[in-house]
Scaffold this motif. Sequence first.
Motif, short mmCIF file in Angstrom:
data_model
loop_
_atom_site.label_atom_id
_atom_site.label_comp_id
_atom_site.label_asym_id
_atom_site.label_seq_id
_atom_site.Cartn_x
_atom_site.Cartn_y
_atom_site.Cartn_z
N SER A 211 11.32 11.48 -4.87
CA SER A 211 11.31 11.77 -6.31
C SER A 211 10.09 12.59 -6.70
CB SER A 211 11.34 10.46 -7.11
OG SER A 211 11.46 10.70 -8.48
N ALA A 212 8.94 12.25 -6.13
CA ALA A 212 7.72 12.99 -6.42
C ALA A 212 7.84 14.44 -5.96
CB ALA A 212 6.52 12.32 -5.76
N ALA A 213 8.39 14.63 -4.75
CA ALA A 213 8.56 15.99 -4.24
C ALA A 213 9.50 16.79 -5.13
CB ALA A 213 9.10 15.94 -2.81
N ALA A 214 10.58 16.14 -5.59
CA ALA A 214 11.53 16.82 -6.48
C ALA A 214 10.86 17.19 -7.80
CB ALA A 214 12.74 15.93 -6.73
N ARG A 215 10.03 16.28 -8.33
CA ARG A 215 9.34 16.58 -9.58
C ARG A 215 8.37 17.75 -9.42
NH1 ARG A 215 8.76 10.33 -11.72
NH2 ARG A 215 10.24 10.57 -13.45
N VAL A 216 7.70 17.81 -8.27
CA VAL A 216 6.80 18.94 -8.01
C VAL A 216 7.60 20.24 -7.99
CG1 VAL A 216 5.32 20.02 -6.29
CG2 VAL A 216 5.05 17.60 -6.81
N LEU A 217 8.72 20.25 -7.31
CA LEU A 217 9.54 21.46 -7.24
C LEU A 217 10.07 21.87 -8.62
CD1 LEU A 217 11.57 20.77 -3.98
CD2 LEU A 217 9.69 22.39 -4.28
N ILE A 218 10.51 20.87 -9.40
CA ILE A 218 10.99 21.16 -10.76
C ILE A 218 9.85 21.71 -11.61
CG2 ILE A 218 11.83 20.12 -12.91
CD1 ILE A 218 13.36 18.10 -11.11
N GLY A 219 8.67 21.12 -11.46
CA GLY A 219 7.50 21.58 -12.21
C GLY A 219 7.11 22.99 -11.86
N LEU B 75 11.53 0.84 1.41
CA LEU B 75 12.67 1.67 1.00
C LEU B 75 12.39 2.39 -0.32
CD1 LEU B 75 15.69 -0.69 1.86
CD2 LEU B 75 15.05 1.44 3.01
N PHE B 76 11.83 1.67 -1.28
CA PHE B 76 11.58 2.29 -2.58
C PHE B 76 10.43 3.28 -2.51
CE2 PHE B 76 10.59 2.34 -7.20
CZ PHE B 76 11.85 2.72 -7.64
N ALA B 77 9.47 3.03 -1.63
CA ALA B 77 8.39 4.02 -1.43
C ALA B 77 8.98 5.34 -0.95
CB ALA B 77 7.37 3.48 -0.43
N ALA B 78 9.94 5.28 -0.03
CA ALA B 78 10.59 6.50 0.45
C ALA B 78 11.30 7.22 -0.69
CB ALA B 78 11.58 6.16 1.56
N VAL B 79 12.00 6.45 -1.54
CA VAL B 79 12.69 7.03 -2.69
C VAL B 79 11.68 7.68 -3.65
CG1 VAL B 79 14.06 6.50 -4.75
CG2 VAL B 79 14.66 5.47 -2.55
N CYS B 80 10.56 7.01 -3.87
CA CYS B 80 9.54 7.53 -4.78
C CYS B 80 8.89 8.81 -4.25
CB CYS B 80 8.48 6.48 -5.06
SG CYS B 80 9.02 5.17 -6.17
N PHE B 81 8.66 8.87 -2.95
CA PHE B 81 8.09 10.09 -2.38
C PHE B 81 9.06 11.26 -2.52
CE2 PHE B 81 5.08 7.36 0.20
CZ PHE B 81 3.93 7.91 -0.35
N ALA C 229 0.84 -1.21 0.00
CA ALA C 229 0.00 0.00 0.00
C ALA C 229 0.87 1.26 0.00
CB ALA C 229 -0.93 -0.01 1.21
N ALA C 230 1.93 1.25 0.79
CA ALA C 230 2.84 2.40 0.82
C ALA C 230 3.51 2.60 -0.52
CB ALA C 230 3.89 2.21 1.91
N LEU C 231 3.94 1.50 -1.14
CA LEU C 231 4.59 1.59 -2.45
C LEU C 231 3.62 2.11 -3.51
CD1 LEU C 231 7.15 1.12 -4.07
CD2 LEU C 231 6.42 -1.26 -4.42
N LEU C 232 2.38 1.62 -3.48
CA LEU C 232 1.39 2.09 -4.45
C LEU C 232 1.07 3.56 -4.25
CD1 LEU C 232 -0.97 -1.02 -4.53
CD2 LEU C 232 0.42 -0.15 -6.42
N ALA C 233 1.00 4.00 -2.99
CA ALA C 233 0.76 5.43 -2.72
C ALA C 233 1.90 6.28 -3.27
CB ALA C 233 0.60 5.67 -1.22
N SER C 234 3.14 5.79 -3.14
CA SER C 234 4.29 6.54 -3.66
C SER C 234 4.28 6.57 -5.18
CB SER C 234 5.60 5.94 -3.14
OG SER C 234 5.91 4.72 -3.78
N PHE C 235 3.84 5.47 -5.81
CA PHE C 235 3.70 5.44 -7.27
C PHE C 235 2.63 6.45 -7.71
CE2 PHE C 235 5.16 0.78 -8.13
CZ PHE C 235 6.46 1.12 -7.79
N TYR C 236 1.56 6.52 -6.95
CA TYR C 236 0.46 7.45 -7.26
C TYR C 236 0.98 8.89 -7.20
CZ TYR C 236 -4.25 9.48 -6.97
OH TYR C 236 -5.40 10.20 -7.20
N ALA C 237 1.74 9.20 -6.17
CA ALA C 237 2.29 10.56 -6.03
C ALA C 237 3.26 10.87 -7.17
CB ALA C 237 2.99 10.70 -4.68
#
Length: 201
Positions: free
Chosen positions: A188-196, A180-186, A113-121
Amino acid sequence: MFDARLRPLIDPPLNSMGRLLAETGVGANAVTLTGFVLGMAAAAAIASGHFLAGFLLIALNRLADGLDGAVARATRKTDLGGYLDITLDFFFYGAIPLAFAIENPEANALAAAALLASFYANGSAFLAFAIMAEKNRLSTTAQGSKSLYYLGGLAEGTETIALFLLMALVPAWFPVLAWLFAAVCFVSAAARVLIGVKALL
Protein backbone atom coordinates in the motif's frame (compact mmCIF):
# COMPACT_ATOMS: atom_id res chain seq x y z
CA MET A 1 -9.52 -0.07 0.53
CA PHE A 2 -12.98 -0.33 2.11
CA ASP A 3 -13.16 3.09 3.79
CA ALA A 4 -14.81 4.89 0.87
CA ARG A 5 -17.32 2.07 0.34
CA LEU A 6 -18.36 2.06 4.00
CA ARG A 7 -18.79 5.84 4.22
CA PRO A 8 -22.38 5.89 2.86
CA LEU A 9 -23.33 3.27 5.46
CA ILE A 10 -21.61 4.63 8.56
CA ASP A 11 -21.83 8.39 8.04
CA PRO A 12 -25.62 8.81 8.49
CA PRO A 13 -25.82 7.17 11.96
CA LEU A 14 -22.55 8.81 13.04
CA ASN A 15 -23.82 12.22 11.92
CA SER A 16 -27.04 11.70 13.88
CA MET A 17 -25.10 10.81 17.04
CA GLY A 18 -22.72 13.69 16.39
CA ARG A 19 -25.58 16.18 16.24
CA LEU A 20 -26.99 14.82 19.51
CA LEU A 21 -23.62 15.17 21.23
CA ALA A 22 -23.16 18.68 19.84
CA GLU A 23 -26.58 19.68 21.16
CA THR A 24 -25.54 18.62 24.67
CA GLY A 25 -22.46 20.85 24.43
CA VAL A 26 -19.86 18.12 23.87
CA GLY A 27 -17.05 19.39 21.64
CA ALA A 28 -15.28 17.46 18.90
CA ASN A 29 -11.87 17.79 20.59
CA ALA A 30 -13.27 16.34 23.81
CA VAL A 31 -14.47 13.30 21.85
CA THR A 32 -11.05 12.99 20.18
CA LEU A 33 -9.24 13.10 23.52
CA THR A 34 -11.67 10.63 25.08
CA GLY A 35 -11.04 8.27 22.18
CA PHE A 36 -7.30 8.63 22.65
CA VAL A 37 -7.58 7.71 26.35
CA LEU A 38 -9.67 4.67 25.40
CA GLY A 39 -7.06 3.67 22.80
CA MET A 40 -4.21 3.91 25.30
CA ALA A 41 -6.29 1.92 27.78
CA ALA A 42 -6.74 -0.74 25.06
CA ALA A 43 -2.98 -0.93 24.60
CA ALA A 44 -2.45 -1.19 28.37
CA ALA A 45 -5.06 -3.95 28.60
CA ILE A 46 -3.43 -5.95 25.80
CA ALA A 47 0.07 -5.46 27.22
CA SER A 48 -1.15 -6.93 30.51
CA GLY A 49 -2.90 -9.87 28.82
CA HIS A 50 -6.50 -8.65 29.14
CA PHE A 51 -7.40 -9.17 25.50
CA LEU A 52 -11.20 -9.03 25.73
CA ALA A 53 -10.98 -5.69 27.51
CA GLY A 54 -8.55 -4.59 24.80
CA PHE A 55 -11.06 -5.65 22.13
CA LEU A 56 -13.86 -3.61 23.70
CA LEU A 57 -11.65 -0.57 24.22
CA ILE A 58 -10.39 -0.68 20.62
CA ALA A 59 -14.02 -0.73 19.43
CA LEU A 60 -14.85 2.26 21.66
CA ASN A 61 -11.76 4.12 20.45
CA ARG A 62 -12.88 3.70 16.86
CA LEU A 63 -16.43 4.80 17.68
CA ALA A 64 -15.01 7.96 19.21
CA ASP A 65 -12.82 8.45 16.14
CA GLY A 66 -15.91 8.45 13.96
CA LEU A 67 -17.93 10.62 16.32
CA ASP A 68 -15.39 13.45 16.65
CA GLY A 69 -15.69 14.24 12.95
CA ALA A 70 -19.48 14.01 13.15
CA VAL A 71 -19.54 16.49 16.05
CA ALA A 72 -17.20 18.80 14.14
CA ARG A 73 -19.47 18.69 11.10
CA ALA A 74 -22.44 19.53 13.31
CA THR A 75 -20.63 22.51 14.84
CA ARG A 76 -17.42 23.82 13.31
CA LYS A 77 -14.38 22.07 11.88
CA THR A 78 -11.06 23.47 13.08
CA ASP A 79 -7.42 22.97 12.15
CA LEU A 80 -6.67 22.02 15.76
CA GLY A 81 -9.36 19.34 15.65
CA GLY A 82 -8.00 17.90 12.41
CA TYR A 83 -4.47 17.95 13.78
CA LEU A 84 -5.42 16.17 17.01
CA ASP A 85 -7.50 13.61 15.15
CA ILE A 86 -4.77 12.44 12.77
CA THR A 87 -1.91 12.71 15.29
CA LEU A 88 -3.63 10.77 18.08
CA ASP A 89 -4.80 8.17 15.55
CA PHE A 90 -1.17 7.50 14.65
CA PHE A 91 -0.25 7.24 18.34
CA PHE A 92 -3.01 4.63 18.73
CA TYR A 93 -1.98 2.68 15.63
CA GLY A 94 1.56 2.42 17.00
CA ALA A 95 0.51 1.53 20.54
CA ILE A 96 -1.43 -1.64 19.72
CA PRO A 97 1.39 -3.60 18.02
CA LEU A 98 3.76 -2.42 20.75
CA ALA A 99 1.32 -3.74 23.36
CA PHE A 100 1.38 -7.21 21.80
CA ALA A 101 5.19 -7.11 21.75
CA ILE A 102 5.24 -6.21 25.45
CA GLU A 103 2.73 -8.92 26.33
CA ASN A 104 4.76 -11.71 24.68
CA PRO A 105 8.17 -10.50 23.44
CA GLU A 106 9.45 -13.89 22.34
CA ALA A 107 6.50 -14.65 20.10
CA ASN A 108 5.44 -11.15 19.02
CA ALA A 109 8.30 -8.66 19.08
CA LEU A 110 9.76 -9.27 15.61
CA ALA A 111 6.35 -9.37 13.92
CA ALA A 112 5.33 -6.21 15.80
CA ALA A 113 8.51 -4.46 14.63
CA ALA A 114 7.75 -5.38 11.01
CA LEU A 115 4.17 -4.15 11.36
CA LEU A 116 5.30 -0.87 12.92
CA ALA A 117 7.85 -0.36 10.13
CA SER A 118 5.09 -0.89 7.54
CA PHE A 119 2.86 1.61 9.39
CA TYR A 120 5.76 4.09 9.35
CA ALA A 121 6.18 3.67 5.59
CA ASN A 122 2.46 3.94 4.93
CA GLY A 123 2.01 6.93 7.24
CA SER A 124 4.96 8.76 5.72
CA ALA A 125 3.62 8.35 2.17
CA PHE A 126 0.14 9.38 3.33
CA LEU A 127 1.14 12.48 5.30
CA ALA A 128 3.82 13.69 2.89
CA PHE A 129 1.32 13.62 0.05
CA ALA A 130 -1.24 15.47 2.18
CA ILE A 131 1.29 18.30 2.63
CA MET A 132 1.98 18.47 -1.10
CA ALA A 133 -1.73 18.25 -1.92
CA GLU A 134 -2.42 21.26 0.31
CA LYS A 135 0.39 23.19 -1.36
CA ASN A 136 -1.02 22.35 -4.80
CA ARG A 137 -4.64 22.98 -3.75
CA LEU A 138 -5.72 19.38 -4.39
CA SER A 139 -8.78 18.05 -2.59
CA THR A 140 -10.94 14.92 -2.35
CA THR A 141 -14.02 13.73 -0.45
CA ALA A 142 -13.68 10.05 -1.42
CA GLN A 143 -13.31 9.05 2.26
CA GLY A 144 -15.66 11.74 3.54
CA SER A 145 -14.95 15.30 4.56
CA LYS A 146 -11.45 15.37 6.06
CA SER A 147 -9.13 18.07 7.38
CA LEU A 148 -6.39 16.96 5.00
CA TYR A 149 -6.10 15.20 1.66
CA TYR A 150 -6.88 11.55 2.35
CA LEU A 151 -4.95 9.46 -0.17
CA GLY A 152 -6.64 6.08 -0.28
CA GLY A 153 -4.69 2.85 -0.33
CA LEU A 154 -4.85 -0.92 -0.07
CA ALA A 155 -4.50 -0.73 3.74
CA GLU A 156 -6.68 1.93 5.38
CA GLY A 157 -8.49 2.42 8.66
CA THR A 158 -11.17 -0.23 8.14
CA GLU A 159 -8.65 -2.98 7.44
CA THR A 160 -6.39 -1.92 10.30
CA ILE A 161 -9.19 -1.88 12.86
CA ALA A 162 -10.52 -5.24 11.67
CA LEU A 163 -7.01 -6.59 12.09
CA PHE A 164 -6.59 -5.15 15.61
CA LEU A 165 -9.95 -6.55 16.69
CA LEU A 166 -9.09 -10.00 15.32
CA MET A 167 -5.71 -9.89 17.05
CA ALA A 168 -7.41 -9.09 20.36
CA LEU A 169 -9.91 -11.91 19.86
CA VAL A 170 -7.25 -14.48 18.89
CA PRO A 171 -3.95 -13.19 20.34
CA ALA A 172 -2.11 -16.40 19.43
CA TRP A 173 -2.54 -15.42 15.78
CA PHE A 174 -0.76 -12.09 16.25
CA PRO A 175 2.59 -13.03 14.61
CA VAL A 176 1.02 -14.44 11.45
CA LEU A 177 -1.52 -11.63 11.16
CA ALA A 178 1.15 -8.98 11.78
CA TRP A 179 3.51 -10.36 9.12
CA LEU A 180 0.70 -10.66 6.57
CA PHE A 181 -0.63 -7.17 7.21
CA ALA A 182 2.87 -5.70 7.20
CA ALA A 183 3.27 -7.06 3.66
CA VAL A 184 -0.07 -5.50 2.67
CA CYS A 185 0.96 -2.17 4.22
CA PHE A 186 4.30 -2.11 2.39
CA VAL A 187 2.48 -2.74 -0.90
CA SER A 188 0.00 0.00 0.00
CA ALA A 189 2.83 2.39 0.83
CA ALA A 190 4.53 1.69 -2.50
CA ALA A 191 1.25 2.29 -4.34
CA ARG A 192 0.73 5.57 -2.49
CA VAL A 193 4.23 6.70 -3.44
CA LEU A 194 3.55 5.91 -7.09
CA ILE A 195 0.17 7.70 -6.99
CA GLY A 196 1.83 10.68 -5.31
CA VAL A 197 4.62 10.85 -7.87
CA LYS A 198 2.11 10.69 -10.74
CA ALA A 199 -0.10 13.38 -9.19
CA LEU A 200 2.82 15.75 -8.55
CA LEU A 201 4.68 15.41 -11.85
